[in-house]
Design an enzyme around this catalytic site. Structure first.
Site, PDB file in Angstrom:
ATOM      1  CG  ASN A 183     -60.822 117.557 117.132  1.00 13.77           C
ATOM      2  OD1 ASN A 183     -61.412 116.650 116.581  1.00 13.77           O
ATOM      3  ND2 ASN A 183     -60.473 118.654 116.460  1.00 13.77           N
ATOM      4  CB  CYS A 211     -61.162 112.029 120.415  1.00 14.89           C
ATOM      5  SG  CYS A 211     -62.324 110.844 121.172  1.00 14.89           S
ATOM      6  CG  HIS A 233     -64.933 113.851 118.821  1.00 15.51           C
ATOM      7  ND1 HIS A 233     -63.801 113.108 118.604  1.00 15.51           N
ATOM      8  CD2 HIS A 233     -64.589 115.144 118.527  1.00 15.51           C
ATOM      9  CE1 HIS A 233     -62.821 113.887 118.177  1.00 15.51           C
ATOM     10  NE2 HIS A 233     -63.282 115.127 118.125  1.00 15.51           N
TER      11      HIS A 233
END
Length: 209
Positions: free
Chosen positions: A184, A126, A172
């Protein structure tokens, strides 16, 4: 000198004696031939042959049944790998803007799999994804979602625009699309994606660029 009748009687008696002796001997020979011991021996041999003689044997062979293909189930998503579909991405526009950043980020959707990398030729974590996209505009970000978030300031969702970061502390990070969703690199076994809605209570981070 014996009389004629006496001689005849003697001859007849001798003939009877010879016949008596010869007949048993002759009969014995006939009996032996009828019994045919040789024939009995032949039958015995034939029976023995029937028992002992077997059919010719064939060369041995074995039939190997195909073994079932067992597909091992993975214990976690970490062991799932996706095929990298990267064949080249158009370079970003020279001038930085939220719209240009989103347009560049969108080119990796469904192309680069999630992984621990920060390059489209391998994989994107990520934070590797956000690092690579911003680097296309000359903006250097460190690895690690928490480290990237510390380079900006937190804003409310109402103030967030396309190109801001969407951040879940310690978990995240992604790029806000300006319309309630984000771009993402999500998780193992998946590709870079665009989602139309957010979950939980993320923070919105504006980088100082």
């Amino acid at each position: 000198m014996p009389s004629l009748p006496a001689k005849l009687g003697a001859i007849l008696g001798a003939g009877a004696l010879v016949a008596t002796i010869a007949i048993p001997a002759y009969a014995s020979v006939q009996t032996t031939e009828v019994a045919q011991p040789q024939s009995t021996d032949v039958q015995t041999v034939a029976l023995a042959s029937t028992v002992t003689v077997s059919a010719p044997t064939r060369d041995g062979y074995a039939v190997t049944a195909p073994q079932p293909v067992i597909v091992a189930r993975t214990a976690s998503f970490a062991s799932v790998k996706s095929i990298n579909r990267y064949t080249g991405i158009a370079p970003p526009a020279q001038a930085y803007s939220g719209a240009a950043l989103i347009a560049y980020a969108a080119q990796f959707v469904g192309v680069v799999p999630y992984g621990m990398g920060n390059s489209p030729t391998t994989s994107f974590s990520c934070d590797g994804y956000t690092q690579y996209v911003f680097a296309g505009f000359g903006i250097s970000l460190p690895r690690g979602a928490d480290h990237q978030a510390r380079l900006g300031v937190q804003i409310g969702q109402a103030q967030a625009v396309a190109g801001d970061l969407v951040y879940w502390p310690g978990q995240h990070i992604g790029i806000y699309d300006g319309a309630g969703g984000m771009y993402n690199s999500p998780n193992w076994g998946r590709y870079v994606e665009h989602v139309g809605s957010l979950w939980g209570s993320p923070q919105f981070i504006r980088l100082k660029v």
